[in-house]
Design an enzyme around this catalytic site. Structure first.
Site, short mmCIF file in Angstrom:
data_model
loop_
_atom_site.label_atom_id
_atom_site.label_comp_id
_atom_site.label_asym_id
_atom_site.label_seq_id
_atom_site.Cartn_x
_atom_site.Cartn_y
_atom_site.Cartn_z
N GLU A 74 46.62 63.87 16.14
CA GLU A 74 45.25 63.58 16.57
C GLU A 74 44.54 62.81 15.46
O GLU A 74 43.33 62.68 15.48
CB GLU A 74 44.50 64.85 16.95
CG GLU A 74 44.43 65.89 15.87
CD GLU A 74 43.48 67.01 16.24
OE1 GLU A 74 42.30 66.72 16.44
OE2 GLU A 74 43.93 68.17 16.33
N CYS A 131 45.32 69.85 18.64
CA CYS A 131 46.42 70.48 17.90
C CYS A 131 47.60 70.84 18.78
O CYS A 131 48.62 71.32 18.28
CB CYS A 131 45.93 71.74 17.21
SG CYS A 131 44.57 71.46 16.11
N THR A 133 38.15 74.19 6.15
CA THR A 133 39.35 74.32 6.99
C THR A 133 40.08 72.99 7.12
O THR A 133 40.80 72.77 8.09
CB THR A 133 39.01 74.90 8.38
OG1 THR A 133 38.15 73.98 9.07
CG2 THR A 133 38.33 76.24 8.30
N SER A 165 34.37 77.17 19.19
CA SER A 165 35.80 76.84 19.11
C SER A 165 36.64 78.11 19.01
O SER A 165 37.74 78.18 19.56
CB SER A 165 36.09 75.87 17.96
OG SER A 165 36.04 76.51 16.70
N HIS A 215 48.85 79.09 16.34
CA HIS A 215 48.17 77.95 15.73
C HIS A 215 47.15 78.52 14.74
O HIS A 215 46.38 79.41 15.09
CB HIS A 215 47.46 77.11 16.80
CG HIS A 215 46.49 76.14 16.23
ND1 HIS A 215 46.85 75.21 15.28
CD2 HIS A 215 45.16 75.97 16.43
CE1 HIS A 215 45.78 74.51 14.93
NE2 HIS A 215 44.75 74.95 15.61
N LYS A 242 42.63 87.12 14.51
CA LYS A 242 41.66 87.21 15.61
C LYS A 242 42.38 87.06 16.95
O LYS A 242 42.13 87.79 17.89
CB LYS A 242 40.60 86.11 15.50
CG LYS A 242 39.59 86.28 14.39
CD LYS A 242 38.61 85.08 14.44
CE LYS A 242 37.70 85.02 13.23
NZ LYS A 242 36.65 86.04 13.22
N ASN A 292 44.41 73.45 7.54
CA ASN A 292 44.69 73.10 8.94
C ASN A 292 45.47 71.79 8.98
O ASN A 292 45.02 70.77 8.46
CB ASN A 292 43.39 72.98 9.74
CG ASN A 292 43.66 72.97 11.25
OD1 ASN A 292 44.81 72.94 11.69
ND2 ASN A 292 42.60 73.00 12.03
N SER A 322 42.18 72.18 20.84
CA SER A 322 40.80 72.18 21.33
C SER A 322 40.63 71.23 22.51
O SER A 322 41.35 70.25 22.64
CB SER A 322 39.86 71.74 20.22
OG SER A 322 39.68 72.80 19.33
#
Ligand code: HMG
Length: 393
Positions: free
Chosen positions: A83, A115, A156, A205, A237, A246, A280, A314
């Site tokens: 990307e 991603c 990030t 996000s 990811h 999370k 990232n 995303s």
């Protein structure tokens, strides 16, 4: 019933940048308590590209060791997922194809969906190999993550490439059917063509990612996938490594399992070693999680065990799928080279980082030599007539 050969990842190689910025340096500049970075988001440092590195040099550096080991025989397709495209028309994969000296009897294409695209590349590759088991596909994920200076996303950032050789009878990971897939039109993160840093709604996000976790797990189950307890490990990811926790917690809650933090740490810690120091790397991130698991120093042989993959991009598209580690996989790893790629990075100070971040390639079509900062196998040497000129060392 038709018998399909096992298809999956035969070899994996990663590359990252020339420079590294520790989060402690960023924290000292912006007054953030460093614990927010080290613990709150789970990041220690970020890879920063030199002025003469881009997604092409990273991709070629990641893929070159695969060609050195296996040759190019049978590779008839190259898929480059990114990307951070360098051109609106020409695939970055064509430059990589040239730098690697691959035969002209090859199809080359670039894929994009934030991603997620490398996973699309992997699945398309599996389809091609299923059609002709002698066919090999080189799938390369290569990205440079850039947010505005002094924005919440800045911590990030990162950059890396992972190259996967997809074949029948793979030596590392056999990818299974089915996949669970999910798409939702959300504006959590995007980058209009006229911008070179991403726009993001940070909290949105995270919510969008968690919704996608539910969505693709639900589909995976409906397609007849494995039970959650079957998995020895989970590769998520990782835009920042805390996100894996999370996501995992969310999946456990959603499926009615208790969330035991120690168990989660044991399950996930082996997948975060590279991402926590690289940052990232967008399309490459979930495959860096796999690399980290394979190279993990804790010594457990996971031969024959099932590993879950959760790929999120995303916008948003996600896919949940499984792989089993091929018995004997530990004899074909590139752990030493991967460790070197991470450790060879040179630490930069804040002023150097800021200068590199603010740098833009000249857009006047003139001839420009780029400063020789990188020491990797390939570099972006010059621009001339709006063309990028690459050289190999
Ligand atoms: P923020 O607002 O700066 O941070 O943004 P925060 O206030 O949310 O704090 C982060 C965490 O640190 C919190 O923990 C705090 O409690 C903790 P949580 O509540 O989340 O568990 N914290 C501390 N912990 C220890 N000691 C301290 C301390 N202080 C605070 N002293 C955010 C964070 C991630 C939103 C920001 O960095 C951002 O916008 N990043 C970019 C977007 C992103 O990465 N989103 C992830 C999901 S979307 C995705 O994965 C796709 C993506 O990869 C793109 C693509 O698909 O192409 C991004």
């Amino acid at each position: 019933m038709t018998h399909h050969p096992a298809i999956g990842i035969h070899d994996l190689s990663l590359a990252t940048t020339e420079f590294v910025l520790p989060h402690a340096t960023l924290a000292a500049h912006n007054g953030t308590e460093v614990g927010k970075y080290h613990i709150g988001i789970g990041q220690r440092s970020m890879s920063v590209p030199a002025a003469d590195e881009d997604i092409v040099t990273l991709a070629a550096a990641a893929a070159a060791p695969l060609i050195a080991t296996h040759g190019s025989d049978g590779i008839r397709t190259v898929v480059l997922a990114t990307e951070s495209a360098i051109d609106q028309a020409k695939s970055a994969g064509v430059y990589v194809h040239s730098l690697l000296g691959l035969p002209s009897a090859t199809r080359v294409v670039e894929l994009k969906q934030a991603c997620y695209a490398a996973t699309a590349g992997l699945q398309f590759a599996i389809g091609l190999v299923r059609r002709d088991p002698t066919h090999k596909v080189l799938v390369i994920a290569s990205d440079i993550s850039r947010y505005d200076l002094d924005s919440p996303g800045e911590a990030t950032q990162g950059a890396a490439a992972v190259a996967l050789l997809v074949t029948a009878d793979p030596a590392l990971v056999r990818i299974e059917d089915p996949s669970g897939v999910f798409t939702a039109d959300v504006m959590d993160f995007w980058r209009p063509n006229y911008r070179d840093t991403a726009l993001v709604d940070g909290q949105e996000s995270i919510t969008a990612y968690l919704q996608a976790v539910e969505g693709c797990w639900k589909d995976y189950t409906e397609q007849g996938g494995r039970a959650l307890q079957d998995f020895a490990a989970f590769c998520y990811h990782q835009p920042f490594t805390k996100m894996a926790y999370k996501a995992h917690r969310h999946l456990l809650n959603y499926t009615g399992h208790a969330t035991d933090e120690d168990a989660a740490r044991r399950t996930l810690a082996r997948t975060t070693a590279y991402n926590t120091v690289i940052g990232n790397s967008y399309t490459a991130s979930v495959y860096l999680a796999l690399a980290s698991l394979l190279d993990s120093a804790d010594g457990e042989d996971l031969s024959g065990k099932a590993v879950a993959f959760l790929s999120y991009g995303s916008g948003s598209v996600a896919e949940f799928f499984a792989g089993t580690l091929t018995p004997g996989y530990r004899t074909v790893l590139r752990t030493a080279a991967h460790t070197r790629a991470v450790q060879r990075r040179r630490e930069i100070d804040y002023a150097t980082y800021r200068q590199l971040h603010q740098r833009r390639l000249p857009a006047d079509g003139g001839e420009h030599l780029l400063p020789e900062q990188s020491t990797g196998p390939f570099r972006l040497a010059a621009l001339a007539g709006h063309k990028r000129i690459y050289t190999a060392r």
